[in-house]
Design a protein around this motif. Structure first.
Motif, PDB file in Angstrom:
ATOM      1  N   ARG A 184       0.838  -1.200   0.000  1.00 40.07           N
ATOM      2  CA  ARG A 184       0.000   0.000   0.000  1.00 40.07           C
ATOM      3  C   ARG A 184       0.868   1.244   0.000  1.00 40.07           C
ATOM      4  O   ARG A 184       2.008   1.214   0.470  1.00 40.07           O
ATOM      5  CB  ARG A 184      -0.913   0.012   1.226  1.00 40.07           C
ATOM      6  CG  ARG A 184      -1.907  -1.128   1.310  1.00 40.07           C
ATOM      7  CD  ARG A 184      -2.604  -1.097   2.649  1.00 40.07           C
ATOM      8  NE  ARG A 184      -3.257   0.203   2.898  1.00 40.07           N
ATOM      9  CZ  ARG A 184      -3.640   0.606   4.102  1.00 40.07           C
ATOM     10  NH1 ARG A 184      -3.419  -0.154   5.164  1.00 40.07           N
ATOM     11  NH2 ARG A 184      -4.229   1.780   4.245  1.00 40.07           N
ATOM     12  N   PRO A 185       0.361   2.370  -0.502  1.00 47.42           N
ATOM     13  CA  PRO A 185       1.116   3.637  -0.379  1.00 47.42           C
ATOM     14  C   PRO A 185       1.376   3.962   1.079  1.00 47.42           C
ATOM     15  O   PRO A 185       0.493   3.821   1.928  1.00 47.42           O
ATOM     16  CB  PRO A 185       0.179   4.661  -1.031  1.00 47.42           C
ATOM     17  CG  PRO A 185      -0.698   3.862  -1.949  1.00 47.42           C
ATOM     18  CD  PRO A 185      -0.889   2.531  -1.275  1.00 47.42           C
ATOM     19  N   LEU A 243       0.339   5.566   6.892  1.00 45.36           N
ATOM     20  CA  LEU A 243       0.687   6.513   7.950  1.00 45.36           C
ATOM     21  C   LEU A 243      -0.503   7.339   8.433  1.00 45.36           C
ATOM     22  O   LEU A 243      -0.589   7.658   9.619  1.00 45.36           O
ATOM     23  CB  LEU A 243       1.780   7.465   7.464  1.00 45.36           C
ATOM     24  CG  LEU A 243       3.206   6.928   7.405  1.00 45.36           C
ATOM     25  CD1 LEU A 243       4.119   7.950   6.750  1.00 45.36           C
ATOM     26  CD2 LEU A 243       3.713   6.606   8.801  1.00 45.36           C
ATOM     27  N   ALA A 244      -1.389   7.699   7.520  1.00 40.45           N
ATOM     28  CA  ALA A 244      -2.446   8.667   7.838  1.00 40.45           C
ATOM     29  C   ALA A 244      -3.253   8.309   9.089  1.00 40.45           C
ATOM     30  O   ALA A 244      -3.349   9.138  10.010  1.00 40.45           O
ATOM     31  CB  ALA A 244      -3.363   8.847   6.634  1.00 40.45           C
ATOM     32  N   PRO A 245      -3.850   7.108   9.187  1.00 44.27           N
ATOM     33  CA  PRO A 245      -4.640   6.827  10.395  1.00 44.27           C
ATOM     34  C   PRO A 245      -3.802   6.761  11.658  1.00 44.27           C
ATOM     35  O   PRO A 245      -4.254   7.168  12.732  1.00 44.27           O
ATOM     36  CB  PRO A 245      -5.292   5.469  10.085  1.00 44.27           C
ATOM     37  CG  PRO A 245      -4.437   4.856   9.026  1.00 44.27           C
ATOM     38  CD  PRO A 245      -3.907   5.988   8.221  1.00 44.27           C
ATOM     39  N   THR A 302      -2.111   9.257  16.847  1.00 48.57           N
ATOM     40  CA  THR A 302      -1.080   9.816  17.720  1.00 48.57           C
ATOM     41  C   THR A 302      -1.320  11.292  17.988  1.00 48.57           C
ATOM     42  O   THR A 302      -1.072  11.774  19.097  1.00 48.57           O
ATOM     43  CB  THR A 302       0.318   9.602  17.098  1.00 48.57           C
ATOM     44  OG1 THR A 302       0.579   8.202  17.013  1.00 48.57           O
ATOM     45  CG2 THR A 302       1.394  10.243  17.953  1.00 48.57           C
ATOM     46  N   LEU A 303      -1.799  12.032  16.995  1.00 51.51           N
ATOM     47  CA  LEU A 303      -2.114  13.448  17.205  1.00 51.51           C
ATOM     48  C   LEU A 303      -3.246  13.618  18.221  1.00 51.51           C
ATOM     49  O   LEU A 303      -3.199  14.527  19.060  1.00 51.51           O
ATOM     50  CB  LEU A 303      -2.483  14.110  15.883  1.00 51.51           C
ATOM     51  CG  LEU A 303      -1.330  14.372  14.912  1.00 51.51           C
ATOM     52  CD1 LEU A 303      -1.853  14.949  13.607  1.00 51.51           C
ATOM     53  CD2 LEU A 303      -0.308  15.318  15.535  1.00 51.51           C
ATOM     54  N   LEU A 304      -4.253  12.752  18.141  1.00 54.53           N
ATOM     55  CA  LEU A 304      -5.340  12.808  19.124  1.00 54.53           C
ATOM     56  C   LEU A 304      -4.814  12.523  20.522  1.00 54.53           C
ATOM     57  O   LEU A 304      -5.122  13.243  21.482  1.00 54.53           O
ATOM     58  CB  LEU A 304      -6.436  11.804  18.750  1.00 54.53           C
ATOM     59  CG  LEU A 304      -7.269  12.116  17.503  1.00 54.53           C
ATOM     60  CD1 LEU A 304      -8.210  10.967  17.189  1.00 54.53           C
ATOM     61  CD2 LEU A 304      -8.059  13.401  17.692  1.00 54.53           C
TER      62      LEU A 304
END
Length: 317
Positions: A87-88, A93-95, A100-102
């Protein structure tokens, strides 16, 4: 103009540092002696599979050419594809970054409260029982490793007093309430580990500021003690703590691996460990580079924040 030149110089230095980090990452992961393809696929890999992987990773090209290709793709937002899933990397990384940001946002909110309130109590009541108790607690927490504190909180609030979930597993289908509840324990763990360092720095800085001439002048003008503390003393005392905060911001993004592992939280740190275990070189490079970029950006923001908050740093006097 002077402050603008200072900002440009420090931004340029941060970009240069990030460039050096990218070279170091590439040298460690790709320019090491030996065949990268063999290390990834193992000894039992067929010759055809090795050739396919070498072509996919451009291993037939010189190291400098591979680095320039990777850096150019990185600047264009092309992180490549994961070797493990195909997968790209951006989709992988996005989810994890969102998770982690949350967690980081909630942890940082707790951190601000846990750092400022005890430090203010200690500085305004230095030598009191409260000051001594808080100092003892911070020293005790400083001696605890991350995993031990996480385990203690897990035992207390998920086993002895089962008010929070033991596993912080979340998914796209999880509700906001369940997601927030699942993040409380890891967020509190991170906040405590960060705050114990900042409390001591902020306490000593605040005591020094409260003894300064301009604070005494503000008191002589008849300002209320609360206004003197929060409006005049704290903004100046918080400057030394910004460097600690910058380190903590970097820790939040790249150093939460242990906490995420203890609570089974699907974040950025656990993704890096999974990439290392699977020998997914493109994913490793992307995750480490993002961690380095966040760490450098956090230090840059703290440096600029210290300059803007303290006039003598801004003027260079």
């Amino acid at each position: 103009m002077k402050i603008l030149r200072l900002v440009i110089a420090r931004v340029g230095l941060s970009i240069f540092t990030l460039l050096l980090v990218s070279i170091l990452i590439f040298l460690i992961l790709e320019a090491l002696p030996g065949d990268i393809a063999s290390r990834i696929l193992g000894r039992d890999a067929t010759q055809k599979a090795l050739e396919v992987l070498r072509q996919q990773m451009h291993l037939d090209q010189p190291a400098w050419s591979r680095y320039l290709t990777w850096l150019t793709d990185l600047l264009h937002g092309n992180l490549g594809a994961s070797l493990a899933t195909g997968r790209p990397i951006a989709d992988v990384l996005a989810p994890r970054i969102v998770n982690t940001l949350l967690l980081s946002s909630l942890a940082f909110t707790f951190y601000v409260v846990l750092a400022i309130v005890p430090a203010v109590v200690q500085a305004t009541r230095r030598g009191s029982i409260a000051d001594n108790v808080i100092s003892f607690i911070t020293l005790l927490l400083l001696s605890l490793p991350d995993f031990l504190l996480a385990t203690i909180l897990l035992f207390v609030f998920a086993v002895a007093l089962p008010i929070l979930p033991a596993l912080s597993t979340i998914s796209e289908t999880s509700s906001w309430a369940s997601t927030l509840r699942a993040m409380v324990l890891p967020a509190v763990t991170l906040a405590i580990m960060m705050a114990v360092y900042a409390i001591r720095v902020l306490r000593d800085s605040l005591i020094e500021v409260l003894r300064s001439d301009y604070v005494r002048l503000a008191e002589l003008k008849g300002l209320k003690p609360r206004a003197v503390l929060w409006r005049h003393a704290l903004p100046n005392a918080i400057v030394p703590a910004l460097n600690v905060t910058a380190l903590n911001l970097g820790f939040l993004i790249g150093g939460v691996v242990i906490v995420e592992r203890v609570f089974s939280y699907p974040g950025f740190g656990t993704l890096l460990i999974d990439a290392l275990q699977l020998r997914d070189i493109p994913l490793i490079k992307a995750t480490v580079m993002i961690s380095a970029a966040v760490y450098i950006a956090a230090n840059l923001l703290a440096d600029l924040g210290a300059t803007l908050l303290q006039p003598r740093l801004r003027t260079g006097s």
